[in-house]
Design an enzyme around this catalytic site. Structure first.
Site, mmCIF file in Angstrom:
data_model
loop_
_atom_site.group_PDB
_atom_site.id
_atom_site.type_symbol
_atom_site.label_atom_id
_atom_site.label_comp_id
_atom_site.label_asym_id
_atom_site.label_seq_id
_atom_site.Cartn_x
_atom_site.Cartn_y
_atom_site.Cartn_z
ATOM 1 N N ARG A 176 1.021 -1.171 -0.002
ATOM 2 C CA ARG A 176 -0.028 0.040 -0.044
ATOM 3 C C ARG A 176 0.834 1.197 0.150
ATOM 4 O O ARG A 176 0.506 2.254 -0.418
ATOM 5 C CB ARG A 176 -0.966 -0.031 1.202
ATOM 6 C CG ARG A 176 -2.137 -1.049 1.037
ATOM 7 C CD ARG A 176 -2.950 -1.240 2.117
ATOM 8 N NE ARG A 176 -3.204 -0.031 2.832
ATOM 9 C CZ ARG A 176 -4.421 0.515 3.343
ATOM 10 N NH1 ARG A 176 -5.511 -0.129 3.073
ATOM 11 N NH2 ARG A 176 -4.424 1.586 3.929
ATOM 12 N N SER A 217 -2.210 1.651 8.373
ATOM 13 C CA SER A 217 -3.094 2.745 7.217
ATOM 14 C C SER A 217 -2.558 4.061 7.686
ATOM 15 O O SER A 217 -2.730 4.731 6.734
ATOM 16 C CB SER A 217 -4.704 2.528 7.357
ATOM 17 O OG SER A 217 -4.955 1.273 7.056
#
Length: 186
Positions: free
Chosen positions: A47, A150
């Site tokens: 990510r 995240s």
């Protein structure tokens, strides 16, 4: 059941805390390296790489020659170029290998990560610390309730947009003029 508004408040509070604790001087040094480079390369995994690809695209809209390591049309890196490495821990194997290779060709290396004492510091000419939870938790990091890492990836993306806005202001760019760099085969 989780409440949407509560969840978004938690996320935006975490982002505000993290972005507010990034060192201005480190960001300005990174911006100087981007501005003076002929080409800017990006490397990361997972990510983090997705966030870096977004940053590369945004900087390309500002006229910066950007490339993601491994893309089909990637040119050779030289001593006039910059490699930007995204790695929260600074210990991820692939980015470390690429940073070492970039240094062999005389390129500058910038590391954006959470761990200033990582193996990546051996190769980095410039470092920007994102004080978000990483694989190596330290007390001065903003700890997140979000899954995995995240917060780091989100902050990285917003840091890229912040760099772009700083460039727009510094260069006194008319926003409408940027459309000439936008993809038009859509």
């Amino acid at each position: 059941m989780a409440n949407y508004q509560n969840a978004t408040n938690v996320i935006t509070d975490e982002l505000t805390a993290t972005l507010s604790n990034i060192n201005d001087n480190e960001v300005e040094q990174l911006l100087e390296e981007i501005e003076k480079a002929d080409k800017v390369f990006f490397v990361g995994v997972g990510r983090v790489l997705l966030s870096l690809k977004s940053i590369a695209k945004r900087l390309a809209h500002l006229g910066v020659n950007t490339y993601v390591v491994g893309q089909t049309t990637e040119p050779a890196i030289t001593e006039n170029d910059l490699l930007i490495v995204g790695s929260g821990s600074g210990e991820t194997a692939f980015p470390l290998i690429i940073a070492q290779k970039a240094k062999q060709y005389g390129a500058s290396v910038a590391h954006i990560g959470s761990n200033p004492n990582s193996s990546m510091s051996e190769y980095a000419d410039v470092s920007v610390r994102i004080p978000a939870s990483s694989k190596i938790d330290t007390p001065e990091e903003v700890h997140s309730v979000q899954p995995m890492k995240s917060l780091f990836e989100q902050t990285l993306l917003l840091l890229g947009d912040t760099l772009a806005l700083m460039m727009v202001k510094e260069r006194d760019i008319e926003i409408e003029s940027l459309w000439e760099y936008h993809a038009n085969l859509e």
